[in-house]
Design an enzyme around this catalytic site. Structure first.
Site, PDB file in Angstrom:
ATOM      1  N   LYS A  83       0.861  -1.190   0.000  1.00 30.86           N
ATOM      2  CA  LYS A  83       0.000   0.000   0.000  1.00 30.86           C
ATOM      3  C   LYS A  83       0.894   1.235   0.000  1.00 30.86           C
ATOM      4  O   LYS A  83       1.773   1.364   0.866  1.00 30.86           O
ATOM      5  CB  LYS A  83      -0.866  -0.037   1.262  1.00 30.86           C
TER       6      LYS A  83
HETATM    7  C1  E4P Z   1      -8.332   1.892   3.776  1.00 30.62           C
HETATM    8  O1  E4P Z   1      -7.512   1.123   3.302  1.00 30.62           O
HETATM    9  C2  E4P Z   1      -8.127   2.632   5.026  1.00 30.62           C
HETATM   10  O2  E4P Z   1      -7.387   1.800   5.895  1.00 30.62           O
HETATM   11  C3  E4P Z   1      -9.411   2.956   5.743  1.00 30.62           C
HETATM   12  O3  E4P Z   1     -10.537   2.565   5.006  1.00 30.62           O
HETATM   13  C4  E4P Z   1      -9.480   4.318   6.310  1.00 30.62           C
HETATM   14  O4  E4P Z   1     -10.720   4.485   6.963  1.00 30.62           O
HETATM   15  P1  E4P Z   1     -11.003   5.675   7.972  1.00 30.62           P
HETATM   16  O5  E4P Z   1     -11.117   6.941   7.179  1.00 30.62           O
HETATM   17  O6  E4P Z   1     -12.296   5.326   8.644  1.00 30.62           O
HETATM   18  O7  E4P Z   1      -9.821   5.724   8.923  1.00 30.62           O
END
Ligand code: E4P
Length: 217
Positions: A83
């Site tokens: 990522k």
């Molecule tokens: C996605 O890969 C992220 O880890 C996640 O969806 C972020 O979500 P949040 O905005 O609720 O922290």
């Protein structure tokens, strides 16, 4: 639509996986902090439970360092998706790692143009953040629709991974729009099973059943 679980909580992942609800997992530095575990160790454990893509996020900011971190994370297991953030260095990293045959999830996407760049850099997944756009009074679901249309217009095969999902309704809307994948916390996936009329109907059935005086077993 594929379901990814947005957590580094191994017990929660295992519970949902046993139900067939887990096609993959996404983590990020905040979720690793929440788990209280070492990133390499917890990611390895998650990969031993889930056979689909498991996103593990780099934390360097320069492409050269991101690439090195991405290669190290990818060594954990064959189902790691590295990522990277949607920055210029993140896009360079995406191009290099995807050319090496690694899965790459480009995260922190907040515009259609960013998604277009990620697709051209060879991203396996693009992660537009719905909830965080909603938080600033924009419409995160509009972004999912725009990316769907653009990717379909040109036949990009980058998968739209709807992220920052906060409600069960977000999941419904993403499915209607045609997001390829959604990632949500375990609580949101469980909330999808709830309906007030299910609870009400079950309550009535239980009351009536008690009145019959019967038993099945
Ligand atoms: C996605 O890969 C992220 O880890 C996640 O969806 C972020 O979500 P949040 O905005 O609720 O922290």
């Amino acid at each position: 639509m594929k379901f990814f679980v947005d957590t580094a909580d191994v017990d929660a992942i295992a519970e949902l996986n046993d139900l067939g609800m887990v096609d993959g997992v996404t983590t990020n530095p905040s979720l690793i902090l929440k788990s209280g575990r070492d990133i390499l160790e917890v990611t390895r454990e998650i990969c031993s439970i889930v056979s689909g893509p498991v996103s593990a996020e780099v934390v360097a900011l320069k492409a050269e360092d991101m690439i090195a971190e991405g290669r190290k994370l990818a060594e954990i297991a064959p189902n790691i998706a590295v990522k990277v953030p949607l920055t210029w260095d993140g896009l360079k990293t995406c191009k290099v790692l995807s050319s090496e045959g690694k899965m790459v999830n480009v995260t922190l996407c907040f515009s259609a143009n960013q998604a277009l760049l990620a697709a051209k850099a060879g991203a396996t997944f693009i992660s537009p953040f719905i909830g965080r756009l909603d938080d600033i009074n924009l419409d995160g679901l509009d972004l999912i629709s725009d990316i769907r249309e653009i990717y379909d217009n040109y036949g990009f095969d980058t998968q739209i991974l709807a992220a920052s999902i906060r409600t069960a309704n977000h999941v419904t809307q993403c499915a209607l729009i045609g997001a390829d994948v959604m990632t949500a916390p375990p609580a949101v996936i469980k909330a999808m099973a709830s309906h007030v009329l299910t609870d009400k109907g079950l309550d009535q059935f239980m009351k009536d059943w008690a009145k019959t005086g019967q038993k099945i077993i």
